[in-house]
Design an enzyme around this catalytic site. Structure first.
Site, PDB file in Angstrom:
ATOM      1  N   ASP A  64      19.994  28.250  66.082  1.00  0.00           N
ATOM      2  CA  ASP A  64      20.697  29.409  65.266  1.00  0.00           C
ATOM      3  C   ASP A  64      21.814  29.770  66.141  1.00  0.00           C
ATOM      4  O   ASP A  64      21.843  30.913  66.472  1.00  0.00           O
ATOM      5  CB  ASP A  64      19.886  30.297  64.871  1.00  0.00           C
ATOM      6  CG  ASP A  64      20.493  31.207  63.716  1.00  0.00           C
ATOM      7  OD1 ASP A  64      21.580  30.758  63.262  1.00  0.00           O
ATOM      8  OD2 ASP A  64      19.932  32.296  63.539  1.00  0.00           O
TER       9      ASP A  64
ATOM     10  N   LEU B 227      19.663  47.334  66.333  1.00  0.00           N
ATOM     11  CA  LEU B 227      20.768  46.645  66.750  1.00  0.00           C
ATOM     12  C   LEU B 227      21.164  45.419  65.902  1.00  0.00           C
ATOM     13  O   LEU B 227      22.390  45.119  65.769  1.00  0.00           O
ATOM     14  CB  LEU B 227      20.285  45.842  68.248  1.00  0.00           C
ATOM     15  CG  LEU B 227      20.132  46.814  69.200  1.00  0.00           C
ATOM     16  CD1 LEU B 227      19.679  46.197  70.412  1.00  0.00           C
ATOM     17  CD2 LEU B 227      21.387  47.827  69.538  1.00  0.00           C
TER      18      LEU B 227
ATOM     19  N   VAL C  52      16.007  43.746  65.293  1.00  0.00           N
ATOM     20  CA  VAL C  52      15.957  43.919  66.682  1.00  0.00           C
ATOM     21  C   VAL C  52      16.366  45.425  66.969  1.00  0.00           C
ATOM     22  O   VAL C  52      17.206  46.036  66.164  1.00  0.00           O
ATOM     23  CB  VAL C  52      17.408  43.062  67.536  1.00  0.00           C
ATOM     24  CG1 VAL C  52      16.944  43.347  69.101  1.00  0.00           C
ATOM     25  CG2 VAL C  52      17.112  41.569  67.201  1.00  0.00           C
TER      26      VAL C  52
END
Ligand SMILES: *[C@@H]1O[C@H](CO)[C@@H](O)[C@H](O)[C@H]1NC(C)=O
Ligand SMILES: *[C@@H]1O[C@H](CO)[C@@H](O)[C@H](O)[C@H]1NC(C)=O
Ligand SMILES: *[C@@H]1O[C@H](CO)[C@@H](O)[C@H](O)[C@H]1NC(C)=O
Ligand SMILES: *[C@@H]1O[C@H](CO)[C@@H](O)[C@H](O)[C@H]1NC(C)=O
Ligand SMILES: *[C@@H]1O[C@H](CO)[C@@H](O)[C@H](O)[C@H]1NC(C)=O
Ligand SMILES: *[C@@H]1O[C@H](CO)[C@@H](O)[C@H](O)[C@H]1NC(C)=O
Ligand SMILES: *[C@@H]1O[C@H](CO)[C@@H](O)[C@H](O)[C@H]1NC(C)=O
Ligand SMILES: *[C@@H]1O[C@H](CO)[C@@H](O)[C@H](O)[C@H]1NC(C)=O
Length: 826
Positions: A634, A515, A523
């Site tokens: 982040d 992903l 991921v």
């Protein structure tokens, strides 16, 4: 203010009696004391002395840095001993330094031999700090200081070889901090065999990069472009934000360092320096040795080799190296390869290279050729990123293991050796099977014992449980820990997934299931056997934490439950793998929506407002309401996921904790984060606090309202924040509102209030920024009560433009080009 600055500058000009320009005209000369500045005034070119010395040099230094920092010296080996020096063009059109006006023999010259059209010739100091000799009419360049570096490499400067001019750009250290003469250390790309970056002491290799690999600082501050083709073998450091002042240098003590200027602390911060430890020293373990900084000395020969002089080894003298245990056993039946992971591969100057074959073919080729002793891929960028084939056919030098980076390296061994290694492997396997079996037995026992008990309790708890926070249709293990929770309020147990389960769910981490990829790892999407969809974050291996600490952190973080946070379902820790398992949200991330026009249309103003508030509540919870107090570090559009109802959910929180950062305010060498979203104090000095998150949130607000990205590079001279700030000061800020939602805005002042809040969040000074509780309450207040925003950070997102010297290498892409985020093996 502008007038004041102008006056000051005018005064400055009088004082310096210079041309006040970035250019030396053909007919002008520069006397000692004259200075020219680059556009933007970052760099200056002129005469200088170092320390108490009277010797005069000509060079380039940072004009805005309070500490004298020279980045280039023209006459490093031939200084003047008084201030009567002159810089002017020679009759042949070369820029020269003369000891005085009357001398005809230059101390230094640009030495261009091709004929130069004289009258239109100028020398100009570019905004990047590059002194360029060029024809002011045609723009043709004849010479540039970037091609003749001294000890420093500036962003966008190339290191290495280009065929068209035959130049090899090498960094050479100074003799001492007060003497810029050529010192003993040099950093160059050696093109023998497969190119590698080598630091030399004199002619002796001192340190070597290893293969072109690694993912540190991925896309944060630097990007390193490595070009390897027929016409060019080079590397270029690029910096993602022009406002960061940074350089790489070869120190006279034999260190390669990367430094950034901290305007706050008024000093250079060294955030990377090599060589660092014994194993970094070139060929520390001699021929065929293998350096492992973390293990005992016993095991420092490559497999199949033994110490040539075991006695010396006892005395810690490894220079004798290793020799083959059985010289006749290779190239016989049943031999094979032992695989080393995280290796810095041996010196590639003696390796054979074929960029055209895969790793599998590489193995076959090596097996077929009796002289082939080892192989590896030429480039290595994460799993599946192998490219090309390197084979070694003789003694191997300077192999070592690395902690987080490095690559797979395969070394040929005979049957005996292979058996030895396999035995070790199968021993491990057998042990693992025993552990699994006993675990299963224990679980079954537990299940049997508890079965009746659970049944009894279940009925009475059913109502209570229906409101628990567990996902519906949960997986096997959840019943176990629910049960444990029922056992009188025991600690919430973190569901542990087995590696097998995750591997099956993600189809063995198939790239089609990937992903995304972030600073912490990749991921993958997965589907559990019961059909439940999950997102698996496979952490990169540079988490400094041990297993227990890691599990504890994950356990804490998995307890954070909030409507605006992505839910963590569990983790998986097995062998070297660390993975986090999350609920899967099908509706993609916020960046997919706000940065694409077709999707953005779906987001009307009320929806965007809800998203902004949702994110704010999520951050507030992390900062304040949860027991842990977490700084995200982040925050960005791609880390905000949207569920089916377009409710924003913050992903990736707690990563900093999982990676070992425990402080609320802190300082770190490992700056994670994404340019465009990073606060100045964090990006440049590594200081993070709740206010750095506030900064990122401010950028997010502005992006959501405008539908534009606050990228580091922008075509216009200002980035998004800078543009908004500009318009805000002109009273025209309504122009920034995304046109796609014009028709559904009833009350423009509400949008303007959000812009106002956004600008307050991105103010340069962290203490001026509101904290999250204030931000959240601001949404409910009238903007008239807000303070006016002060100057935001990083407004000039201007890409440093390069005139006549295309150093960025962008136009040199070819089949063999590889863009890497970091070349260093460690
Ligand atoms: C200094 O300059 C004078 C005059 O040019 C010269 O004779 C002398 O050798 C120079 N000294 C050094 C150390 O270069
Ligand atoms: C240069 O030459 C001129 C005339 O020959 C003379 O007057 C002057 O003193 C000389 N300057 C220097 C620095 O030697
Ligand atoms: C320029 O060329 C001369 C003669 O070839 C040489 O001695 C000198 O070192 C060169 N200077 C530079 C700066 O390369
Ligand atoms: C080189 O490194 C040493 C030790 O870190 C330092 O003291 C020295 O100032 C450095 N030299 C330069 C020119 O930065
Ligand atoms: C590159 O490395 C090889 C092998 O170590 C050496 O022979 C050669 O001189 C080096 N080339 C340069 C330009 O340093
Ligand atoms: C070396 O290997 C060969 C072939 O595998 C074997 O016959 C021989 O015994 C080995 N020699 C030693 C000293 O182990
Ligand atoms: C390498 O592969 C490319 C594309 O597959 C091909 O065009 C080229 O001829 C090959 N080169 C060699 C040396 O085999
Ligand atoms: C094995 O590899 C070496 C080095 O590349 C080469 O010189 C030799 O011809 C190869 N031998 C065979 C049988 O392919």
């Amino acid at each position: 203010m502008k007038i004041a600055f102008f006056n000051f500058f005018f005064f400055f000009c009088l004082l310096q009696s210079c041309t006040c320009d970035d250019t030396i005209m053909r007919t002008r000369s520069m006397r000692d004391g004259d200075v020219i500045f680059s556009e933007g005034k970052r760099f200056a070119f002129g005469f200088f002395s170092l320390g108490v010395s009277n010797l005069r040099y000509v060079g380039i230094w940072y004009a805005q840095v309070s500490e004298q920092t020279v980045v280039w010296v023209a006459n490093r080996d031939s200084p003047m001993n008084d201030t009567s020096g002159v810089i002017r063009f020679s009759s042949s059109g070369n820029l020269c330094i003369y000891a005085s006006v009357n001398t005809t023999e230059p101390l230094w010259s640009t030495n261009v031999t091709e004929s130069i059209p004289e009258p239109t010739l100028v020398a100009r100091l570019s905004a990047l700090g590059n002194l360029v000799l060029l024809d002011s009419v045609t723009g043709k360049g004849y010479w540039e200081s970037f091609d003749h570096p001294t000890d420093s490499s500036l962003p966008f400067m190339r290191l290495g070889f280009t065929r068209k001019d035959g130049l090899d750009r090498v960094l050479t250290s100074w003799k001492s901090p007060g003497d810029p003469a050529s010192g003993t250390f040099s950093l160059r790309i050696n093109r023998t065999g497969f190119p590698q970056l080598i630091l030399y002491k004199g002619l002796t290799p001192w340190w070597r990069t290893g293969s072109w690999t690694g993912l540190r600082w991925s896309g944060v501050v630097f990007q390193i472009l490595f070009v390897n083709n027929q016409d060019e073998v080079s590397m270029t450091n690029r910096v993602m934000d022009a406002s960061v002042i940074t350089r790489m240098m070869v120190n006279e003590t034999g260190k390669v360092q990367r430094l950034t200027w901290s305007a706050g602390e008024k000093r250079w911060n060294v955030f990377w320096s090599i060589p660092k430890e014994e194993c970094d020293n070139y060929a520390h373990r001699g021929l065929n040795g293998y350096c492992r900084p973390t293990s005992s000395e016993a095991c420092t020969c490559l497999p199949g080799f033994e110490p040539k002089m075991p006695r010396d080894w006892l005395l810690r003298d490894y220079t004798g190296g290793c020799s083959r245990r059985n010289k006749t056993s290779l190239c016989r039946e049943k031999e094979g390869f032992v695989k080393f992971t995280h290796a810095k591969i041996p010196d590639t100057s003696v390796a054979r290279v074929d960029m055209n074959i895969t790793l599998k073919e590489c193995k076959q080729r090596c097996l077929r050729n009796c002289s082939c002793l080892a192989y590896a891929s030429a480039y290595h960028e994460g799993v599946g990123g192998e490219k090309g084939c390197l084979t070694w056919h003789g003694d191997m030098l300077d192999t070592r293991s690395l902690l987080n980076s490095g690559q797979d390296f395969y070394i040929r061994v005979d049957r005996e050796e292979l058996e030895r290694w396999n035995k070790n492997g199968s021993l491990g396997k057998r042990r693992a099977i025993i552990i699994v079996i006993s675990l299963i037995a224990a679980l079954m026992l537990l299940a049997v014992i508890s079965f009746c008990f659970v049944r009894k309790r279940r009925k009475s708890n059913r109502d209570r449980r229906s409101s628990t926070t567990l996902p519906p249709g949960s997986f096997d293990i959840s019943d176990t820990f629910r049960f444990e929770e029922d056992q009188g309020g025991r600690e919430w147990e973190l569901p542990l997934f087995e590696l097998n389960t995750i591997a099956t769910a993600t189809n063995n981490f198939d790239f089609r299931n990937k992903l995304g990829e972030g600073g912490f790892g990749s991921v993958y999407k997965g589907v559990l056997e019961n059909g439940m969809e999950i997102a698996v974050k496979r952490l990169s291996k540079n988490s400094g934490q041990g297993m227990e600490a890691f599990k504890n952190e994950v356990k804490l973080i998995s307890k954070l439950q909030h409507r605006n946070l992505v839910r963590m379902l569990g983790c998986c820790v097995e062998s070297e793998e660390k993975m986090l398992v999350y609920e899967y949200l099908p509706n993609k991330s916020l960046d997919y929506f706000i940065f694409h026009e077709e999707q953005r249309v779906e987001l009307d103003w009320p929806k965007r407002m809800e998203i902004i508030c949702g994110i704010a509540r999520g951050i507030l919870y992390l900062h304040q309401d949860s027991r842990l107090r977490i700084i995200h570090r982040d925050l960005k559009a791609s880390n905000v996921l949207l569920d089916n109802e377009m409710i924003p959910k913050i992903a990736d929180f707690g990563m900093a904790r999982i990676f070992g950062g425990k402080q609320i305010r802190g300082s770190t060498n490992r700056v994670v984060g994404t340019y465009g979203y990073m606060s100045p104090e964090y990006a440049m000095e590594g200081h993070f606090s709740v206010k750095s998150d506030v900064y990122s949130f401010g950028v997010l607000i502005l992006e959501i309202i405008t539908g534009k990205k606050n990228s580091a590079f922008h075509k216009e001279s200002l980035n998004l924040v800078g543009q908004i700030w500009d318009l805000w000061n002109k009273g025209e800020a309504t122009a920034v509102i995304d046109k796609l939602m014009n028709q559904d805005i009833n009350d423009e002042s509400e949008v303007m209030k959000c812009v106002h809040i956004g600008l307050l969040c991105v103010q340069e000074n962290a203490s001026d920024r509101p904290d999250m509780p204030s931000v959240v309450s601001m949404f409910g207040h009238n903007a008239n009560d807000f303070p006016p925003p002060k100057h935001p950070a990083f407004t000039s997102g201007r890409k440093p433009h390069v005139k006549n010297d295309d150093l960025s290498g962008e136009n040199s892409t070819s089949v063999n080009d590889v863009t890497l985020t970091d070349v260093y093996g460690r």
